[in-house]
Design a protein around this motif. Structure first.
Motif, PDB file in Angstrom:
ATOM      1  N   HIS A 110       9.378   4.184  -0.077  1.00 52.23           N
ATOM      2  CA  HIS A 110       8.920   4.799  -1.327  1.00 52.23           C
ATOM      3  C   HIS A 110       7.684   5.674  -1.086  1.00 52.23           C
ATOM      4  CE1 HIS A 110       7.780   5.313  -5.509  1.00 52.23           C
ATOM      5  NE2 HIS A 110       6.593   4.805  -5.225  1.00 52.23           N
ATOM      6  N   LEU A 111       6.747   5.182  -0.274  1.00 50.39           N
ATOM      7  CA  LEU A 111       5.528   5.953  -0.015  1.00 50.39           C
ATOM      8  C   LEU A 111       5.840   7.247   0.728  1.00 50.39           C
ATOM      9  CD1 LEU A 111       3.019   3.133   1.046  1.00 50.39           C
ATOM     10  CD2 LEU A 111       3.081   4.372  -1.117  1.00 50.39           C
ATOM     11  N   VAL A 112       6.693   7.153   1.739  1.00 49.47           N
ATOM     12  CA  VAL A 112       7.012   8.341   2.541  1.00 49.47           C
ATOM     13  C   VAL A 112       7.815   9.355   1.743  1.00 49.47           C
ATOM     14  CG1 VAL A 112       8.312   9.156   4.544  1.00 49.47           C
ATOM     15  CG2 VAL A 112       6.875   7.119   4.732  1.00 49.47           C
ATOM     16  N   ASP A 113       8.779   8.894   0.942  1.00 52.92           N
ATOM     17  CA  ASP A 113       9.676   9.808   0.234  1.00 52.92           C
ATOM     18  C   ASP A 113       9.111  10.341  -1.072  1.00 52.92           C
ATOM     19  OD1 ASP A 113      11.473   9.492   2.242  1.00 52.92           O
ATOM     20  OD2 ASP A 113      12.858   8.199   1.135  1.00 52.92           O
ATOM     21  N   HIS A 114       8.224   9.567  -1.733  1.00 53.49           N
ATOM     22  CA  HIS A 114       7.839   9.939  -3.093  1.00 53.49           C
ATOM     23  C   HIS A 114       6.330  10.011  -3.348  1.00 53.49           C
ATOM     24  CE1 HIS A 114      12.048   9.430  -4.158  1.00 53.49           C
ATOM     25  NE2 HIS A 114      12.020   8.204  -3.668  1.00 53.49           N
ATOM     26  N   VAL A 115       5.505   9.518  -2.454  1.00 52.06           N
ATOM     27  CA  VAL A 115       4.078   9.430  -2.764  1.00 52.06           C
ATOM     28  C   VAL A 115       3.202  10.244  -1.810  1.00 52.06           C
ATOM     29  CG1 VAL A 115       2.108   7.869  -3.056  1.00 52.06           C
ATOM     30  CG2 VAL A 115       4.383   7.139  -3.775  1.00 52.06           C
ATOM     31  N   LEU A 116       3.297   9.977  -0.517  1.00 47.74           N
ATOM     32  CA  LEU A 116       2.368  10.564   0.443  1.00 47.74           C
ATOM     33  C   LEU A 116       2.777  11.984   0.827  1.00 47.74           C
ATOM     34  CD1 LEU A 116       1.894   7.496   2.814  1.00 47.74           C
ATOM     35  CD2 LEU A 116       0.369   8.255   0.984  1.00 47.74           C
ATOM     36  N   LEU A 171     -10.088  17.820  -1.932  1.00 52.72           N
ATOM     37  CA  LEU A 171      -9.454  16.702  -2.628  1.00 52.72           C
ATOM     38  C   LEU A 171      -8.933  15.706  -1.608  1.00 52.72           C
ATOM     39  CD1 LEU A 171      -7.328  18.766  -5.166  1.00 52.72           C
ATOM     40  CD2 LEU A 171      -9.535  17.670  -5.608  1.00 52.72           C
ATOM     41  N   THR A 172      -8.976  14.439  -1.968  1.00 44.28           N
ATOM     42  CA  THR A 172      -8.438  13.394  -1.097  1.00 44.28           C
ATOM     43  C   THR A 172      -7.873  12.271  -1.952  1.00 44.28           C
ATOM     44  OG1 THR A 172      -8.933  11.965   0.795  1.00 44.28           O
ATOM     45  CG2 THR A 172     -10.638  12.155  -0.895  1.00 44.28           C
ATOM     46  N   GLY A 173      -7.408  11.226  -1.332  1.00 38.19           N
ATOM     47  CA  GLY A 173      -6.825  10.101  -2.065  1.00 38.19           C
ATOM     48  C   GLY A 173      -6.483   8.983  -1.101  1.00 38.19           C
ATOM     49  N   SER A 174      -5.880   7.923  -1.621  1.00 34.97           N
ATOM     50  CA  SER A 174      -5.561   6.791  -0.746  1.00 34.97           C
ATOM     51  C   SER A 174      -4.472   5.929  -1.363  1.00 34.97           C
ATOM     52  CB  SER A 174      -6.806   5.926  -0.503  1.00 34.97           C
ATOM     53  OG  SER A 174      -7.095   5.142  -1.644  1.00 34.97           O
ATOM     54  N   VAL A 175      -3.871   5.122  -0.513  1.00 37.43           N
ATOM     55  CA  VAL A 175      -2.991   4.025  -0.918  1.00 37.43           C
ATOM     56  C   VAL A 175      -3.552   2.766  -0.279  1.00 37.43           C
ATOM     57  CG1 VAL A 175      -0.699   3.018  -0.719  1.00 37.43           C
ATOM     58  CG2 VAL A 175      -0.950   5.464  -1.172  1.00 37.43           C
ATOM     59  N   THR A 176      -3.764   1.724  -1.073  1.00 33.60           N
ATOM     60  CA  THR A 176      -4.408   0.510  -0.571  1.00 33.60           C
ATOM     61  C   THR A 176      -3.552  -0.715  -0.848  1.00 33.60           C
ATOM     62  OG1 THR A 176      -6.634   1.407  -0.888  1.00 33.60           O
ATOM     63  CG2 THR A 176      -6.438  -0.978  -0.723  1.00 33.60           C
ATOM     64  N   LEU A 177      -3.448  -1.580   0.140  1.00 32.96           N
ATOM     65  CA  LEU A 177      -2.827  -2.888  -0.024  1.00 32.96           C
ATOM     66  C   LEU A 177      -3.911  -3.947   0.103  1.00 32.96           C
ATOM     67  CD1 LEU A 177       0.443  -2.516   2.090  1.00 32.96           C
ATOM     68  CD2 LEU A 177       0.133  -2.188  -0.368  1.00 32.96           C
ATOM     69  N   CYS A 178      -3.978  -4.832  -0.871  1.00 34.84           N
ATOM     70  CA  CYS A 178      -4.968  -5.917  -0.864  1.00 34.84           C
ATOM     71  C   CYS A 178      -4.315  -7.179  -0.322  1.00 34.84           C
ATOM     72  CB  CYS A 178      -5.495  -6.165  -2.272  1.00 34.84           C
ATOM     73  SG  CYS A 178      -6.247  -4.724  -3.051  1.00 34.84           S
ATOM     74  N   GLN A 179      -4.979  -7.817   0.602  1.00 38.10           N
ATOM     75  CA  GLN A 179      -4.479  -9.071   1.166  1.00 38.10           C
ATOM     76  C   GLN A 179      -5.513 -10.172   0.963  1.00 38.10           C
ATOM     77  OE1 GLN A 179      -3.319  -8.420   5.247  1.00 38.10           O
ATOM     78  NE2 GLN A 179      -1.451  -7.372   4.646  1.00 38.10           N
ATOM     79  N   ARG A 180      -5.024 -11.386   0.718  1.00 41.63           N
ATOM     80  CA  ARG A 180      -5.924 -12.511   0.454  1.00 41.63           C
ATOM     81  C   ARG A 180      -6.104 -13.436   1.645  1.00 41.63           C
ATOM     82  NH1 ARG A 180      -7.251 -13.599  -4.817  1.00 41.63           N
ATOM     83  NH2 ARG A 180      -6.197 -12.367  -6.424  1.00 41.63           N
ATOM     84  N   PHE A 191      -8.968  -5.381   2.498  1.00 38.54           N
ATOM     85  CA  PHE A 191      -8.216  -4.220   2.055  1.00 38.54           C
ATOM     86  C   PHE A 191      -7.743  -3.396   3.248  1.00 38.54           C
ATOM     87  CE2 PHE A 191     -11.684  -4.989  -1.005  1.00 38.54           C
ATOM     88  CZ  PHE A 191     -10.937  -5.365  -2.110  1.00 38.54           C
ATOM     89  N   HIS A 192      -6.503  -2.915   3.150  1.00 39.87           N
ATOM     90  CA  HIS A 192      -5.974  -1.944   4.106  1.00 39.87           C
ATOM     91  C   HIS A 192      -5.700  -0.660   3.323  1.00 39.87           C
ATOM     92  CE1 HIS A 192      -5.361  -4.748   7.476  1.00 39.87           C
ATOM     93  NE2 HIS A 192      -5.020  -5.636   6.557  1.00 39.87           N
ATOM     94  N   SER A 193      -6.440   0.390   3.633  1.00 41.66           N
ATOM     95  CA  SER A 193      -6.319   1.656   2.903  1.00 41.66           C
ATOM     96  C   SER A 193      -5.844   2.757   3.838  1.00 41.66           C
ATOM     97  CB  SER A 193      -7.668   2.050   2.289  1.00 41.66           C
ATOM     98  OG  SER A 193      -8.113   1.094   1.360  1.00 41.66           O
ATOM     99  N   TRP A 194      -4.872   3.519   3.364  1.00 40.99           N
ATOM    100  CA  TRP A 194      -4.391   4.682   4.118  1.00 40.99           C
ATOM    101  C   TRP A 194      -4.954   5.931   3.465  1.00 40.99           C
ATOM    102  CZ3 TRP A 194      -1.639   0.272   3.591  1.00 40.99           C
ATOM    103  CH2 TRP A 194      -1.121  -0.282   4.765  1.00 40.99           C
ATOM    104  N   LEU A 195      -5.748   6.676   4.222  1.00 35.95           N
ATOM    105  CA  LEU A 195      -6.350   7.911   3.739  1.00 35.95           C
ATOM    106  C   LEU A 195      -5.906   9.067   4.634  1.00 35.95           C
ATOM    107  CD1 LEU A 195      -8.410   5.593   2.735  1.00 35.95           C
ATOM    108  CD2 LEU A 195     -10.042   7.462   2.563  1.00 35.95           C
ATOM    109  N   PRO A 196      -5.673  10.244   4.050  1.00 34.29           N
ATOM    110  CA  PRO A 196      -5.374  11.395   4.898  1.00 34.29           C
ATOM    111  C   PRO A 196      -6.541  11.658   5.836  1.00 34.29           C
ATOM    112  CG  PRO A 196      -5.838  12.070   2.644  1.00 34.29           C
ATOM    113  CD  PRO A 196      -5.722  10.583   2.624  1.00 34.29           C
ATOM    114  N   ASP A 197      -6.243  12.048   7.053  1.00 31.16           N
ATOM    115  CA  ASP A 197      -7.286  12.298   8.054  1.00 31.16           C
ATOM    116  C   ASP A 197      -7.859  13.702   7.852  1.00 31.16           C
ATOM    117  OD1 ASP A 197      -8.753  11.055   9.955  1.00 31.16           O
ATOM    118  OD2 ASP A 197      -7.401  11.470  11.627  1.00 31.16           O
ATOM    119  N   GLY A 198      -8.198  13.985   6.611  1.00 35.30           N
ATOM    120  CA  GLY A 198      -8.721  15.283   6.232  1.00 35.30           C
ATOM    121  C   GLY A 198      -8.686  15.409   4.719  1.00 35.30           C
ATOM    122  N   VAL A 199      -8.727  16.640   4.226  1.00 37.53           N
ATOM    123  CA  VAL A 199      -8.745  16.873   2.782  1.00 37.53           C
ATOM    124  C   VAL A 199      -7.747  17.966   2.428  1.00 37.53           C
ATOM    125  CG1 VAL A 199     -11.154  16.163   2.522  1.00 37.53           C
ATOM    126  CG2 VAL A 199     -10.608  18.571   3.009  1.00 37.53           C
TER     127      VAL A 199
END
Length: 226
Positions: A110-116, A171-180, A191-199
């Protein structure tokens, strides 16, 4: 074990379906034979595991077993008598290899096809001091506040780097997964956050264009932690 071959009517490919038997895996047998010992030792040496952790193990031990419930699927084509039984899944989020892998694959697709957007990415991981973990662990509002503070700090650093490179309105953004929990089920919210390596920034015709930034060095990380 019976292997069912089904022909995909759209592609014409033959698809094989083999009912999984989790009770025959090594991991399942280890959990089944030693889970009570694990719980007893945890209670003997400390407060033991929380009830929701125990519940995850209990659900895993029934995942995919026909004796714990199943769906009966039949072919709807006229004259076809094909049918098969599909065991219910536990839909666990912690230890079940099947359910976790399926959720991971679905999320990644879903992230690869529709979000990132297409760009290089870097994973940023935030781990917290022990006293902070206990304060925010079961408070979703505080977890959100800590995550927002973390991302805002990294975003500010990225935008500053971009402006120094002459990039306007980055502009930038992120997708984060929270783990307990950690790898040995210790309580450690992180937290594991995926951020673009730039803007991203608009070019002359108004289209967004990606601008790669230099990777953070040790000094950058130290300043972000202040």
């Amino acid at each position: 074990m019976a292997v069912v071959r089904v022909v995909d009517q759209q592609s014409g490919r033959c698809i094989e379906y083999e009912r999984r038997q989790p009770e025959k895996t090594v991991f399942y047998r280890i959990v089944q034979e030693h889970i009570e010992t694990l719980f007893a030792e945890a209670e003997h040496n400390g407060p033991g595991y929380p009830e929701h952790v125990k519940h995850e193990f209990e659900r895993f031990l029934s995942c995919g077993l026909l004796s714990a419930g199943f769906a009966r699927i039949q072919c709807t084509q006229p004259g076809c008598t094909f049918e098969r039984l599909v065991g219910y899944s536990c839909n666990g989020r912690a230890i079940c290899p099947t359910c976790v892998s399926r959720r991971m694959a679905d999320c990644a697709l879903h992230l690869v096809d529709h979000v990132l957007p297409v760009a290089p990415y870097r994973q940023w991981t935030l781990s917290l001091p022990y006293d902070v973990r206990l304060r925010i662990g079961y408070d979703s509002k505080r977890v959100g506040e800590v995550l927002a503070l973390f991302l805002r700090t990294v975003f500010c650093w990225q935008r500053l780097q971009a402006r120094r490179a002459g990039i306007e309105n980055p502009l930038t953004g992120s997708v984060t997964l929270c783990q307990r929990y950690g790898s040995i089920l210790q309580f450690t919210p992180h937290f594991h956050s995926w951020l673009p390596d730039g803007v991203f920034a608009q070019d002359g015709d108004g289209r967004l264009r990606f601008h790669r930034l230099p990777p953070p060095d040790d000094d950058d990380i130290d300043r972000l932690l202040l």
